[in-house]
Design a protein around this motif. Sequence first.
Motif, PDB file in Angstrom:
ATOM      1  N   SER A  42       0.827  -1.207   0.000  1.00 45.48           N
ATOM      2  CA  SER A  42       0.000   0.000   0.000  1.00 45.48           C
ATOM      3  C   SER A  42       0.862   1.258   0.000  1.00 45.48           C
ATOM      4  CB  SER A  42      -0.975   0.003   1.181  1.00 45.48           C
ATOM      5  OG  SER A  42      -0.306   0.217   2.397  1.00 45.48           O
ATOM      6  N   HIS A  43       1.999   1.226   0.684  1.00 47.08           N
ATOM      7  CA  HIS A  43       2.867   2.399   0.694  1.00 47.08           C
ATOM      8  C   HIS A  43       3.644   2.548  -0.596  1.00 47.08           C
ATOM      9  CE1 HIS A  43       2.387   4.623   4.377  1.00 47.08           C
ATOM     10  NE2 HIS A  43       1.897   3.496   4.831  1.00 47.08           N
ATOM     11  N   THR A  44       3.920   1.460  -1.259  1.00 41.86           N
ATOM     12  CA  THR A  44       4.537   1.550  -2.580  1.00 41.86           C
ATOM     13  C   THR A  44       3.569   2.225  -3.548  1.00 41.86           C
ATOM     14  OG1 THR A  44       5.932  -0.374  -2.202  1.00 41.86           O
ATOM     15  CG2 THR A  44       5.483   0.197  -4.497  1.00 41.86           C
ATOM     16  N   ALA A  45       2.337   1.773  -3.562  1.00 44.27           N
ATOM     17  CA  ALA A  45       1.319   2.366  -4.447  1.00 44.27           C
ATOM     18  C   ALA A  45       1.046   3.823  -4.074  1.00 44.27           C
ATOM     19  CB  ALA A  45       0.033   1.547  -4.381  1.00 44.27           C
ATOM     20  N   TYR A  46       0.922   4.091  -2.786  1.00 47.14           N
ATOM     21  CA  TYR A  46       0.683   5.460  -2.326  1.00 47.14           C
ATOM     22  C   TYR A  46       1.830   6.380  -2.772  1.00 47.14           C
ATOM     23  CZ  TYR A  46       0.645   9.510   0.746  1.00 47.14           C
ATOM     24  OH  TYR A  46       0.676  10.792   1.231  1.00 47.14           O
ATOM     25  N   GLY A  47       3.063   5.936  -2.594  1.00 48.14           N
ATOM     26  CA  GLY A  47       4.216   6.749  -2.969  1.00 48.14           C
ATOM     27  C   GLY A  47       4.248   7.057  -4.457  1.00 48.14           C
ATOM     28  N   LEU A  48       3.953   6.056  -5.280  1.00 44.14           N
ATOM     29  CA  LEU A  48       3.960   6.272  -6.727  1.00 44.14           C
ATOM     30  C   LEU A  48       2.889   7.283  -7.134  1.00 44.14           C
ATOM     31  CD1 LEU A  48       4.613   2.618  -7.923  1.00 44.14           C
ATOM     32  CD2 LEU A  48       6.211   4.554  -8.019  1.00 44.14           C
ATOM     33  N   ASP A  49       1.744   7.263  -6.451  1.00 45.56           N
ATOM     34  CA  ASP A  49       0.701   8.252  -6.699  1.00 45.56           C
ATOM     35  C   ASP A  49       1.125   9.625  -6.172  1.00 45.56           C
ATOM     36  OD1 ASP A  49      -2.011   9.059  -7.506  1.00 45.56           O
ATOM     37  OD2 ASP A  49      -2.306   9.313  -5.331  1.00 45.56           O
ATOM     38  N   ARG A  50       1.691   9.647  -4.991  1.00 44.98           N
ATOM     39  CA  ARG A  50       2.087  10.893  -4.337  1.00 44.98           C
ATOM     40  C   ARG A  50       3.130  11.657  -5.157  1.00 44.98           C
ATOM     41  NH1 ARG A  50       0.380  14.644  -0.950  1.00 44.98           N
ATOM     42  NH2 ARG A  50       2.106  15.715   0.058  1.00 44.98           N
ATOM     43  N   VAL A  51       4.104  10.963  -5.689  1.00 40.83           N
ATOM     44  CA  VAL A  51       5.198  11.632  -6.400  1.00 40.83           C
ATOM     45  C   VAL A  51       4.695  12.363  -7.644  1.00 40.83           C
ATOM     46  CG1 VAL A  51       5.987   9.753  -7.920  1.00 40.83           C
ATOM     47  CG2 VAL A  51       7.655  11.358  -6.946  1.00 40.83           C
ATOM     48  N   ARG A  52       3.584  11.949  -8.214  1.00 36.45           N
ATOM     49  CA  ARG A  52       3.031  12.619  -9.403  1.00 36.45           C
ATOM     50  C   ARG A  52       2.615  14.064  -9.105  1.00 36.45           C
ATOM     51  NH1 ARG A  52       0.274   7.514  -9.899  1.00 36.45           N
ATOM     52  NH2 ARG A  52       1.462   6.238 -11.356  1.00 36.45           N
ATOM     53  N   ARG A  53       2.345  14.358  -7.848  1.00 35.56           N
ATOM     54  CA  ARG A  53       1.916  15.711  -7.469  1.00 35.56           C
ATOM     55  C   ARG A  53       3.067  16.712  -7.491  1.00 35.56           C
ATOM     56  NH1 ARG A  53      -2.577  14.480  -2.947  1.00 35.56           N
ATOM     57  NH2 ARG A  53      -3.230  12.527  -3.875  1.00 35.56           N
ATOM     58  N   PHE A  54       4.293  16.204  -7.545  1.00 32.59           N
ATOM     59  CA  PHE A  54       5.465  17.067  -7.471  1.00 32.59           C
ATOM     60  C   PHE A  54       6.152  17.152  -8.828  1.00 32.59           C
ATOM     61  CE2 PHE A  54       4.687  15.655  -3.186  1.00 32.59           C
ATOM     62  CZ  PHE A  54       4.840  16.824  -2.455  1.00 32.59           C
ATOM     63  N   SER A  55       5.503  17.810  -9.745  1.00 29.99           N
ATOM     64  CA  SER A  55       6.103  18.026 -11.066  1.00 29.99           C
ATOM     65  C   SER A  55       6.349  19.524 -11.235  1.00 29.99           C
ATOM     66  CB  SER A  55       5.174  17.521 -12.168  1.00 29.99           C
ATOM     67  OG  SER A  55       4.034  18.371 -12.264  1.00 29.99           O
ATOM     68  N   TRP A  56       7.200  19.864 -12.190  1.00 35.09           N
ATOM     69  CA  TRP A  56       7.440  21.280 -12.445  1.00 35.09           C
ATOM     70  C   TRP A  56       6.180  21.957 -12.962  1.00 35.09           C
ATOM     71  CZ3 TRP A  56      11.021  23.428  -9.941  1.00 35.09           C
ATOM     72  CH2 TRP A  56      12.212  22.776  -9.681  1.00 35.09           C
ATOM     73  N   ASP A  57       5.364  21.243 -13.743  1.00 41.03           N
ATOM     74  CA  ASP A  57       4.111  21.826 -14.233  1.00 41.03           C
ATOM     75  C   ASP A  57       3.181  22.153 -13.073  1.00 41.03           C
ATOM     76  OD1 ASP A  57       4.893  21.718 -16.873  1.00 41.03           O
ATOM     77  OD2 ASP A  57       3.880  19.813 -17.274  1.00 41.03           O
ATOM     78  N   ASN A  58       3.030  21.212 -12.141  1.00 45.44           N
ATOM     79  CA  ASN A  58       2.164  21.463 -10.979  1.00 45.44           C
ATOM     80  C   ASN A  58       2.706  22.606 -10.129  1.00 45.44           C
ATOM     81  OD1 ASN A  58       0.451  19.418 -11.733  1.00 45.44           O
ATOM     82  ND2 ASN A  58       1.261  17.936 -10.284  1.00 45.44           N
ATOM     83  N   THR A  59       3.995  22.674  -9.960  1.00 42.66           N
ATOM     84  CA  THR A  59       4.597  23.757  -9.181  1.00 42.66           C
ATOM     85  C   THR A  59       4.339  25.096  -9.840  1.00 42.66           C
ATOM     86  OG1 THR A  59       6.321  22.267  -8.381  1.00 42.66           O
ATOM     87  CG2 THR A  59       6.773  24.635  -8.216  1.00 42.66           C
ATOM     88  N   ALA A  60       4.519  25.176 -11.153  1.00 42.44           N
ATOM     89  CA  ALA A  60       4.263  26.434 -11.883  1.00 42.44           C
ATOM     90  C   ALA A  60       2.796  26.840 -11.764  1.00 42.44           C
ATOM     91  CB  ALA A  60       4.662  26.275 -13.349  1.00 42.44           C
ATOM     92  N   ARG A  61       1.886  25.888 -11.914  1.00 42.92           N
ATOM     93  CA  ARG A  61       0.441  26.188 -11.774  1.00 42.92           C
ATOM     94  C   ARG A  61       0.132  26.740 -10.381  1.00 42.92           C
ATOM     95  NH1 ARG A  61      -0.283  21.065 -13.886  1.00 42.92           N
ATOM     96  NH2 ARG A  61      -0.362  21.179 -16.118  1.00 42.92           N
ATOM     97  N   GLU A  62       0.722  26.132  -9.370  1.00 41.86           N
ATOM     98  CA  GLU A  62       0.456  26.577  -8.008  1.00 41.86           C
ATOM     99  C   GLU A  62       1.017  27.980  -7.761  1.00 41.86           C
ATOM    100  OE1 GLU A  62       1.547  25.151  -3.573  1.00 41.86           O
ATOM    101  OE2 GLU A  62       0.762  23.619  -4.937  1.00 41.86           O
ATOM    102  N   ILE A  63       2.232  28.214  -8.226  1.00 42.56           N
ATOM    103  CA  ILE A  63       2.843  29.533  -8.031  1.00 42.56           C
ATOM    104  C   ILE A  63       2.087  30.607  -8.798  1.00 42.56           C
ATOM    105  CG2 ILE A  63       4.912  30.908  -8.539  1.00 42.56           C
ATOM    106  CD1 ILE A  63       6.552  28.384  -7.873  1.00 42.56           C
TER     107      ILE A  63
END
Length: 177
Positions: free
Chosen positions: A153-174
């Motif tokens: 479950s933590h392997t799957a959670y981590g793989l999902d979680r890491v998708r939130r940390f992209s440069w595109d997502n960071t730019a959108r948030e900023i």
Amino acid sequence: YIKNHPYLFLLGNTDPKKNTARVLQAYRIYLNKSSHPLPFLIADLNEEIIDDYLNREGLHEIKKMLYQPGYIPNTDLPAVYRGASVFIYTSLRESFGIPILDAIACGTPVITSTTSAMPDIAGPEGILVKPFEPEDIASALLHFEDNAELYQSHTAYGLDRVRRFSWDNTAREILKI
């Protein structure tokens, strides 16, 4: 870097904020309580420095379970992360914690600290421990030991979680796009 699989993994550092001495104390507790202890791969610290920690902390008996290859090039780290059962990143403070993302992107569960930015990186289902308490770190290691479901479950959670940390997502948030 290590022939025994799986193993526990730590990116070492002599900076006191990296909490290496307490992680080694936690590993001794883990070894004393584990029914099938895993070896411990410590990267980026040479044997002399690790021996100094072991001498200062009175932890000589754990040395036979430690592997200290010294520096591991960044190009080799993905394979090292993938071979690890758990990545231990229990710093006292970090401004971000990129190694957390590196490990979870490789499918490796992470045990990290309740301090500074690390809970934000690990997210709501991250395995968080009090970094000043070796018993807490050891308890988290033992929790993974016989719980394949938790590991998966933590392997799957981590793989999902890491998708939130992209440069595109960071730019959108900023830019609030």
